[in-house]
Write a protein that holds these residues in place. Structure first.
Motif, PDB file in Angstrom:
ATOM      1  N   LEU A 238       0.849  -1.182   0.000  1.00  0.00           N
ATOM      2  CA  LEU A 238       0.000   0.000   0.000  1.00  0.00           C
ATOM      3  C   LEU A 238       0.892   1.241   0.000  1.00  0.00           C
ATOM      4  O   LEU A 238       1.557   1.546   0.985  1.00  0.00           O
ATOM      5  CB  LEU A 238      -0.910   0.011   1.228  1.00  0.00           C
ATOM      6  N   PHE A 239       0.927   1.933  -1.152  1.00  0.00           N
ATOM      7  CA  PHE A 239       1.612   3.205  -1.260  1.00  0.00           C
ATOM      8  C   PHE A 239       0.622   4.294  -0.864  1.00  0.00           C
ATOM      9  O   PHE A 239      -0.540   4.265  -1.277  1.00  0.00           O
ATOM     10  CB  PHE A 239       2.067   3.463  -2.697  1.00  0.00           C
ATOM     11  N   ALA A 240       1.077   5.276  -0.114  1.00  0.00           N
ATOM     12  CA  ALA A 240       0.202   6.381   0.284  1.00  0.00           C
ATOM     13  C   ALA A 240       1.034   7.633   0.466  1.00  0.00           C
ATOM     14  O   ALA A 240       2.180   7.576   0.931  1.00  0.00           O
ATOM     15  CB  ALA A 240      -0.556   6.055   1.565  1.00  0.00           C
ATOM     16  N   SER A 241       0.442   8.762   0.110  1.00  0.00           N
ATOM     17  CA  SER A 241       1.121  10.043   0.257  1.00  0.00           C
ATOM     18  C   SER A 241       0.784  10.643   1.615  1.00  0.00           C
ATOM     19  O   SER A 241      -0.300  10.427   2.157  1.00  0.00           O
ATOM     20  CB  SER A 241       0.712  10.995  -0.856  1.00  0.00           C
ATOM     21  N   THR A 242       1.724  11.424   2.131  1.00  0.00           N
ATOM     22  CA  THR A 242       1.556  11.977   3.465  1.00  0.00           C
ATOM     23  C   THR A 242       2.043  13.415   3.499  1.00  0.00           C
ATOM     24  O   THR A 242       2.861  13.822   2.683  1.00  0.00           O
ATOM     25  CB  THR A 242       2.321  11.124   4.502  1.00  0.00           C
ATOM     26  N   ALA A 243       1.525  14.184   4.444  1.00  0.00           N
ATOM     27  CA  ALA A 243       1.747  15.626   4.613  1.00  0.00           C
ATOM     28  C   ALA A 243       0.925  16.381   3.574  1.00  0.00           C
ATOM     29  O   ALA A 243       0.121  15.804   2.847  1.00  0.00           O
ATOM     30  CB  ALA A 243       3.224  15.984   4.571  1.00  0.00           C
ATOM     31  N   ASN A 244       1.145  17.685   3.498  1.00  0.00           N
ATOM     32  CA  ASN A 244       0.292  18.558   2.699  1.00  0.00           C
ATOM     33  C   ASN A 244       0.741  18.572   1.245  1.00  0.00           C
ATOM     34  O   ASN A 244       1.903  18.829   0.951  1.00  0.00           O
ATOM     35  CB  ASN A 244       0.343  19.971   3.279  1.00  0.00           C
ATOM     36  N   CYS A 245      -0.221  18.328   0.339  1.00  0.00           N
ATOM     37  CA  CYS A 245       0.100  18.295  -1.089  1.00  0.00           C
ATOM     38  C   CYS A 245       0.434  19.652  -1.656  1.00  0.00           C
ATOM     39  O   CYS A 245       1.111  19.758  -2.671  1.00  0.00           O
ATOM     40  CB  CYS A 245      -1.070  17.721  -1.886  1.00  0.00           C
ATOM     41  N   CYS A 246      -0.071  20.738  -1.009  1.00  0.00           N
ATOM     42  CA  CYS A 246      -0.201  21.996  -1.740  1.00  0.00           C
ATOM     43  C   CYS A 246       0.114  23.201  -0.874  1.00  0.00           C
ATOM     44  O   CYS A 246      -0.740  24.068  -0.671  1.00  0.00           O
ATOM     45  CB  CYS A 246      -1.612  22.104  -2.322  1.00  0.00           C
ATOM     46  N   ALA A 247       1.330  23.253  -0.350  1.00  0.00           N
ATOM     47  CA  ALA A 247       1.764  24.400   0.443  1.00  0.00           C
ATOM     48  C   ALA A 247       2.783  25.236  -0.317  1.00  0.00           C
ATOM     49  O   ALA A 247       3.655  25.872   0.289  1.00  0.00           O
ATOM     50  CB  ALA A 247       2.346  23.930   1.770  1.00  0.00           C
ATOM     51  N   GLY A 248       2.694  25.230  -1.641  1.00  0.00           N
ATOM     52  CA  GLY A 248       3.590  26.043  -2.451  1.00  0.00           C
ATOM     53  C   GLY A 248       5.045  25.718  -2.202  1.00  0.00           C
ATOM     54  O   GLY A 248       5.449  24.549  -2.245  1.00  0.00           O
ATOM     55  N   PRO A 249       5.887  26.720  -1.901  1.00  0.00           N
ATOM     56  CA  PRO A 249       7.325  26.480  -1.747  1.00  0.00           C
ATOM     57  C   PRO A 249       7.696  25.739  -0.472  1.00  0.00           C
ATOM     58  O   PRO A 249       8.868  25.411  -0.276  1.00  0.00           O
ATOM     59  CB  PRO A 249       7.911  27.899  -1.736  1.00  0.00           C
ATOM     60  N   ALA A 250       6.726  25.460   0.397  1.00  0.00           N
ATOM     61  CA  ALA A 250       6.986  24.702   1.624  1.00  0.00           C
ATOM     62  C   ALA A 250       6.314  23.328   1.592  1.00  0.00           C
ATOM     63  O   ALA A 250       6.170  22.688   2.628  1.00  0.00           O
ATOM     64  CB  ALA A 250       6.515  25.484   2.850  1.00  0.00           C
ATOM     65  N   THR A 251       5.923  22.863   0.404  1.00  0.00           N
ATOM     66  CA  THR A 251       5.243  21.573   0.290  1.00  0.00           C
ATOM     67  C   THR A 251       6.215  20.433   0.560  1.00  0.00           C
ATOM     68  O   THR A 251       7.262  20.335  -0.076  1.00  0.00           O
ATOM     69  CB  THR A 251       4.626  21.409  -1.108  1.00  0.00           C
ATOM     70  N   GLY A 252       5.850  19.547   1.489  1.00  0.00           N
ATOM     71  CA  GLY A 252       6.698  18.408   1.831  1.00  0.00           C
ATOM     72  C   GLY A 252       6.049  17.065   1.566  1.00  0.00           C
ATOM     73  O   GLY A 252       6.445  16.061   2.156  1.00  0.00           O
ATOM     74  N   TYR A 253       5.033  17.034   0.708  1.00  0.00           N
ATOM     75  CA  TYR A 253       4.364  15.793   0.306  1.00  0.00           C
ATOM     76  C   TYR A 253       5.389  14.714  -0.018  1.00  0.00           C
ATOM     77  O   TYR A 253       6.419  14.972  -0.645  1.00  0.00           O
ATOM     78  CB  TYR A 253       3.568  16.111  -0.935  1.00  0.00           C
ATOM     79  N   SER A 254       5.113  13.482   0.378  1.00  0.00           N
ATOM     80  CA  SER A 254       6.015  12.370   0.077  1.00  0.00           C
ATOM     81  C   SER A 254       5.222  11.077   0.082  1.00  0.00           C
ATOM     82  O   SER A 254       4.056  11.047   0.483  1.00  0.00           O
ATOM     83  CB  SER A 254       7.152  12.305   1.102  1.00  0.00           C
ATOM     84  N   VAL A 255       5.847   9.996  -0.369  1.00  0.00           N
ATOM     85  CA  VAL A 255       5.184   8.700  -0.481  1.00  0.00           C
ATOM     86  C   VAL A 255       5.811   7.729   0.512  1.00  0.00           C
ATOM     87  O   VAL A 255       7.038   7.598   0.587  1.00  0.00           O
ATOM     88  CB  VAL A 255       5.297   8.130  -1.907  1.00  0.00           C
ATOM     89  N   GLN A 256       4.940   7.054   1.269  1.00  0.00           N
ATOM     90  CA  GLN A 256       5.361   5.994   2.175  1.00  0.00           C
ATOM     91  C   GLN A 256       4.627   4.705   1.818  1.00  0.00           C
ATOM     92  O   GLN A 256       3.681   4.717   1.024  1.00  0.00           O
ATOM     93  CB  GLN A 256       5.088   6.387   3.627  1.00  0.00           C
TER      94      GLN A 256
END
Length: 740
Positions: A238-256
């Motif tokens: 199960l791949f899933a993304s975590t953190a905020n997708c859309c914070a502009g230059p501070a976006t830290g979205y990632s996949v776990q």
């Protein structure tokens, strides 16, 4: 990590449906490619997935957004086509401006498409952002549309697959981000959900258009969204993304990722921690590494003709984070990178993360590469039976042999339908054969007359539906799989040890009736990555910069807003968590700092913070900080985020006249958690790069995202304990240590 809406807008949109017509896919320039791969079709192409069509082309789908800066026109699931997975052409939108299912509200957008083959047709699952259930909006549902080809025409089913679900905390649960999966027993599942409500899985009806049974929670709320499930070596991932997708230059979205022996879970990470736990698990697959790409997430999956797996995802260029004006739609182009499997776990580029330089491109042609677009069979020899090309497909019975000799480690594959044959498949070297035995209900691999291996076909398997048969031979080991559309959902897998390596010609076979073949290829088998990319290592200790808290605070510490409640005794710094914060313009929290050594170094602390589990204690936290000023810092802390406990690597920077905050997630906290920041100076740009790591035992480390600081800044290193004073809790720091 607050709950924010996506970049797509809930406004009336304009679309155009175009048929997919064009020439036969040309041979790929199989040398190099560079991200983003969507540059030719748009500035943004978020939430992407890719499938291979019956015509041999690859098709990509994205979320509802404008494609170009300044365009201001929203595309309702933009669709693109490629012959080589590198050069893409826009072919239209899946849905027209007035096309929506009957339960959708006017102006509803369609997010995060997932396209699959189910039976004899294609099915697209989409998030329908607003329905007629509530006048308040955001009553999300999962819809489905069907089509005869990857470019449509798409027809919505009259009812949602998953209807809007009222939330216990008000409003509606985030019933978004669908992903379908078919298991080896033939059962079909849909995964869906997001931060408000978590990720669930439900079984689907045979046609894939209705949810049946009771859903199961597979990933906790307030941490995950954007799920994708595939089967690999008997495990379900199960791949899933975590953190905020859309914070502009501070976006830290990632996949776990987590894995399980069942498509319903429980999914656990490499350390055995469940993705449903309050101290939520998750093994990193993809995270930003300090180059231009941040916010790397919401992935799809594909396999090229060599057998190499790839991850498709979106990311944000940190120098150009918005499609138009600041704080509007986040610009999220489509990226593609190699997905490696090391010690049973998937990781991007062996753990090196997203690429921005030129890389070897996916393999999309082979020594044998037959689409049957002409009536002749010049590259083939009729060994037995009767064969002819009809409507771009090969139909026949007996055996048809390629005139091209292949050998070594190879991958052969074909799309096939049994249109009367009892069995059909692929033979290699006049000795090795893999066939779909419809009469016997098995996938069969045979090496001569002595070695045979079988796997059952699913109950309800229809041999007249189109399936993909792929055969890999590495040395003397053969592995073959049958799937609906080569997307990691295996219907049957068979493995066989061969007498000797295979050398010879590919043959297509059909017995006791006719079969239909298309997209036949043989390519050199990929070479798997064996070693993970190196992670930061500590060197010699730097005692002059460190403090063991054995005798008060040493004289090198400096306060920003001193907190008199802190104390040092018994070899520890104790700091009651403050009812204050650093984010935004408030800047009321204290920060305890010291100068860092020049050059590259690693700084570590051990912090004990009892935040309990399950209860809401937003946003109490304690940990490390790399600090330039109140509007430019990166903090690594164990933190309570609603009912979860996470290690958040938050980041704030000034942008367009105001501070912008986002973050990434790095590992799972314990009551006592070890935290590290590995500092590196980029030799080209002079930027300060800080990579975050966390550990639950001080020995095994999880490494995650990189945040950067400009070359003309001088970040100091320190400690912080803030985010909320109720209920009272004290953070205890054992030390702050620097290492070269």
């Amino acid at each position: 990590m607050r709950h924010l809406r996506r970049g797509g807008a809930l406004a009336a949109v304009l679309g155009l449906i175009l048929a997919a017509t064009g020439p036969t896919p040309a041979a790929a320039d199989s040398s190099r490619y560079r991200n983003p791969i969507s540059a030719d079709i748009g500035d943004t192409f978020a939430d992407p997935v890719i499938v291979r069509g019956d015509d041999g082309y690859w098709y990509a789908y994205g979320t509802t957004d404008p494609l170009r800066e300044g365009e201001k026109q929203f595309h309702r699931v933009p669709t693109a086509r490629s012959a080589d997975l590198v050069d893409w052409t826009y072919v239209g939108d899946a849905f027209g401006p007035d096309q929506r299912p009957p339960y959708a509200a006017p102006g509803a957008a369609f997010w995060a498409p997932d396209v699959r083959r189910i039976g004899d047709r294609w099915v697209m699952y989409v998030t329908v952002t607003d329905t007629t259930v509530s006048a308040e909006g955001s009553d999300f549902a999962i819809g489905a549309a069907t089509a005869p080809s990857p470019t449509g025409p798409w027809t919505f089913a009259a009812q949602p697959v998953v209807a809007p679900r009222p939330g216990g905390g008000g409003g509606y649960l985030w019933t978004i981000d669908p992903s379908q999966f078919t298991d080896v027993d033939g059962r079909s599942y849909l995964y869906y959900g997001s931060y408000y409500g978590g990720i669930s899985v439900t079984e689907l009806s045979a046609d894939g258009l209705s949810a049946v049974g009771t859903p199961t929670l597979v990933a906790i709320d307030n941490k995950f969204e954007g799920s994708y499930v595939l089967r690999h070596d008997g495990w379900y991932y199960l791949f899933a993304s975590t953190a905020n997708c859309c914070a502009g230059p501070a976006t830290g979205y990632s996949v776990q990722v987590g894995r399980s022996r069942s498509p319903r879970g429980p999914f656990v990470d490499r350390d055995g921690t469940a993705l449903t736990a309050s101290r939520a698990g998750g093994t990193p697959v993809l995270t930003q590494n300090g180059n231009r790409w941040i916010g790397t997430g919401h992935n799809g999956f594909l396999t090229d003709l060599s057998g190499q797996d790839w991850i498709v995802y979106h990311a944000i260029d940190r120098a150009d984070p918005y499609l138009d004006e600041p704080f509007g739609i986040n610009e999220r182009p489509m990226l593609l990178d190699r997905l490696d499997w090391i010690d049973g776990w998937p990781t991007v580029n062996a753990g090196a993360g997203p690429s921005e330089d030129g890389r070897p491109a996916p393999v999309t042609t082979g020594r044998v590469d037959e689409r049957f677009d002409s009536a002749g069979l010049a590259g083939w020899r009729r060994t037995s039976g009767s064969w002819q090309v009809t409507d771009g497909r090969l139909v026949g019975s007996g055996a048809l042999t390629s005139r091209t000799t292949v050998g070594g480690d190879v991958r052969a594959e074909a799309d096939l339908r049994l249109t009367g044959a009892d069995a059909a498949g692929i033979a290699l070297g006049d000795r090795v054969e893999v066939r779909v035995d419809a009469a016997g209900g098995q996938l069969v691999a045979r090496d001569g007359k002595r070695r045979t291996a079988t796997a059952p076909l699913p109950v309800g398997f229809d041999p007249a539906d189109r399936h993909n048969l792929a055969v890999e031979v590495r040395g003397r080991q053969l592995v073959a799989e049958l799937s609906p559309a080569r997307l990691g959902d295996q219907l049957a897998v068979v493995s066989l040890r061969l007498d000797r390596p295979v050398v010879g010609r590919l043959a297509l076979t059909a017995t006791d009736g006719t079969a239909e073949f298309d997209n036949v290829s043989v390519a050199r088998l990929y070479q798997p990555a064996r070693r993970a990319a190196p992670t930061p290592r500590i060197g010699a200790p730097l005692p002059a910069y460190s403090d063991e808290f054995s005798d008060g605070l040493d004289g090198d510490w400096q306060w920003v807003r001193e907190d008199p409640a802190t104390s040092v005794s018994g070899g520890a710094l104790r700091w009651p968590v403050q009812g204050a914060d650093l984010t935004g313009t408030g800047n009321t929290a204290g920060v305890l700092l010291r100068d860092a050594p020049a050059g590259d170094y690693v700084v570590e602390t051990k912090v004990t913070l009892d935040l309990g589990e399950e209860t809401v204690r937003n946003y109490q936290q304690a940990g490390l900080v790399a600090y330039v000023d109140d509007n430019r810092f990166a903090r690594l802390a164990q933190v309570a985020i609603w009912n979860t406990r996470q290690v958040e690597y938050g980041y704030e920077l000034p942008f367009a006249g105001q501070p912008v905050y986002g973050g990434s997630i790095v590992g799972t906290p314990a009551t006592t958690t070890w935290l590290r920041l590995a500092h590196r100076v980029d030799p080209t740009t002079g930027e300060h790069e800080f990579r975050a790591g966390s550990s639950r035992d001080g020995r095994t480390w999880t490494w995650g995202a990189v945040w950067t600081f400009p070359a003309d800044t001088t970040p100091r290193i320190g400690l912080m304990a803030h985010g909320g004073a109720e209920p009272p809790v004290t953070a205890e720091f054992d030390y702050l240590r620097f290492y070269r």
